[in-house]
Scaffold this active site. Structure first.
Site, PDB file in Angstrom:
ATOM      1  N   ARG A 111       0.991  -1.171   0.419  1.00 22.52           N
ATOM      2  CA  ARG A 111      -0.100   0.015  -0.048  1.00 22.52           C
ATOM      3  C   ARG A 111       0.639   1.361   0.440  1.00 22.52           C
ATOM      4  O   ARG A 111       1.581   1.662   0.447  1.00 22.52           O
ATOM      5  CB  ARG A 111      -1.112   0.193   1.758  1.00 22.52           C
ATOM      6  CG  ARG A 111      -1.889   0.741   0.831  1.00 22.52           C
ATOM      7  CD  ARG A 111      -3.289   0.318   2.051  1.00 22.52           C
ATOM      8  NE  ARG A 111      -2.974  -0.001   3.434  1.00 22.52           N
ATOM      9  CZ  ARG A 111      -3.336   0.936   4.505  1.00 22.52           C
ATOM     10  NH1 ARG A 111      -4.627   1.316   3.599  1.00 22.52           N
ATOM     11  NH2 ARG A 111      -3.058   0.776   5.576  1.00 22.52           N
ATOM     12  N   THR A 115      -0.458   7.522  -1.014  1.00 15.38           N
ATOM     13  CA  THR A 115      -2.482   7.561  -1.889  1.00 15.38           C
ATOM     14  C   THR A 115      -2.906   6.309  -1.329  1.00 15.38           C
ATOM     15  O   THR A 115      -4.224   6.494  -1.461  1.00 15.38           O
ATOM     16  CB  THR A 115      -1.967   7.028  -2.944  1.00 15.38           C
ATOM     17  OG1 THR A 115      -1.153   5.602  -3.228  1.00 15.38           O
ATOM     18  CG2 THR A 115      -0.933   8.115  -4.501  1.00 15.38           C
ATOM     19  N   ASP A 207      -1.029  -2.869  13.072  1.00 16.19           N
ATOM     20  CA  ASP A 207      -0.363  -3.273  12.103  1.00 16.19           C
ATOM     21  C   ASP A 207       0.280  -5.069  11.487  1.00 16.19           C
ATOM     22  O   ASP A 207       0.399  -5.342  12.008  1.00 16.19           O
ATOM     23  CB  ASP A 207       0.986  -2.626  11.642  1.00 16.19           C
ATOM     24  CG  ASP A 207       1.316  -3.216  10.225  1.00 16.19           C
ATOM     25  OD1 ASP A 207       1.907  -4.348   9.955  1.00 16.19           O
ATOM     26  OD2 ASP A 207       1.550  -1.922   8.970  1.00 16.19           O
ATOM     27  N   ASP A 210       3.358  -6.681  10.936  1.00 14.20           N
ATOM     28  CA  ASP A 210       4.233  -6.165  12.131  1.00 14.20           C
ATOM     29  C   ASP A 210       4.340  -6.700  13.125  1.00 14.20           C
ATOM     30  O   ASP A 210       5.830  -7.287  13.798  1.00 14.20           O
ATOM     31  CB  ASP A 210       4.528  -4.749  12.520  1.00 14.20           C
ATOM     32  CG  ASP A 210       5.164  -3.272  11.222  1.00 14.20           C
ATOM     33  OD1 ASP A 210       5.011  -4.726  10.482  1.00 14.20           O
ATOM     34  OD2 ASP A 210       4.302  -2.875  11.597  1.00 14.20           O
TER      35      ASP A 210
HETATM   36  N1  URA Z   1      -3.411  -3.215   7.372  1.00 10.90           N
HETATM   37  C1  URA Z   1      -2.984  -3.589   8.513  1.00 10.90           C
HETATM   38  O1  URA Z   1      -2.509  -4.290   9.080  1.00 10.90           O
HETATM   39  N2  URA Z   1      -3.586  -2.745   9.520  1.00 10.90           N
HETATM   40  C2  URA Z   1      -4.544  -2.050   9.677  1.00 10.90           C
HETATM   41  O2  URA Z   1      -5.366  -2.154  10.327  1.00 10.90           O
HETATM   42  C3  URA Z   1      -5.526  -1.894   8.323  1.00 10.90           C
HETATM   43  C4  URA Z   1      -4.359  -2.430   7.333  1.00 10.90           C
END
Ligand code: URA
Length: 216
Positions: A111, A115, A207, A210
């Site tokens: 991502r 954007t 995330d 992560d």
């Molecule tokens: N990707 C993630 O890992 N967490 C989110 O909250 C949104 C996208």
């Protein structure tokens, strides 16, 4: 049994006490990487059980120690798991434990932080695409941009039967994926409130990539 909120006809929520319990542990910021990984694995397995509820079966003979009877075998066994890299990888092993003969493709999308749109960098799936059932995997359905792009890539390659499995979905992502691909059923363990201005799901779990790979 999964439930389908009226506003999102393509969405099913896998609502099960074990799934709710495990999703709550997953959300907890104090959950360490090792446990987070195990939980993603377990929830993915529980969801795959629901996602494959309508798999076609064929009758087969089976010799028990006492006599011959008839049993059932999953017809075709042409299931393909496609994790969206990298967080989707965390869902693969749990599902493979249920369906060890499934093939695994990969789609690499990241991502763009400005954007929030997906950028495509890797695509590899088995060759006989039109004969296969695809389970597209990503723990988080946030903006829906990556999921919609991954479905488009699979369809360009010839896929016609695709389901999307995630653990936590935002209404914005469900709406976008359903709008761009109304033929693709979406299964989630939780439907959360909204996205924040950075594209994170609220309340969410942070995330997922992560937290799975300890890169926080
Ligand atoms: N990707 C993630 O890992 N967490 C989110 O909250 C949104 C996208």
């Amino acid at each position: 049994m999964p439930t389908s909120p009226r506003t999102f006809p393509t969405l099913s929520i896998v609502d099960h006490p074990l799934v709710r319990h495990k999703i709550t542990l997953l959300r907890d910021r104090a959950t360490p990487t090792k446990q987070f990984k195990e939980l993603v694995d377990e929830i993915a397995m529980l969801m795959a059980y629901e996602a494959t509820r309508d798999l076609a079966l064929e009758s087969v003979p089976v010799d028990t120690p006492l006599e011959t009877t008839h049993g059932w075998s999953v017809r075709g066994k042409k299931l393909t798991l496609v994790p969206i890299l990298r967080a989707g990888l965390g869902m693969v092993e749990g599902i493979l434990r249920l369906m060890p003969s499934a093939r695994v493709g990969h789609i690499g999308l990241y991502r763009d932080h400005d954007t929030l749109e997906p950028v495509d960098y890797y695509f590899k799936v088995p060759g006989d695409v039109s004969e296969r059932d695809f389970l597209l995997l990503d723990p988080m359905l946030a903006t829906g941009g990556s999921a919609a792009a991954a479905v488009s890539s699979l369809k360009r390659a010839g896929a016609t039967r695709i389901r999307f499995l995630c653990l936590v979905a935002a209404p914005e992502g469900v709406e976008r994926l359903a709008r761009e691909h109304p033929d693709v059923p979406i299964l989630t363990a939780a439907l959360d409130r909204e996205l924040n201005e950075h594209g994170y799901i609220l309340p969410g779990l942070g995330d997922a990539g992560d937290r799975l790979f300890g890169t926080r």
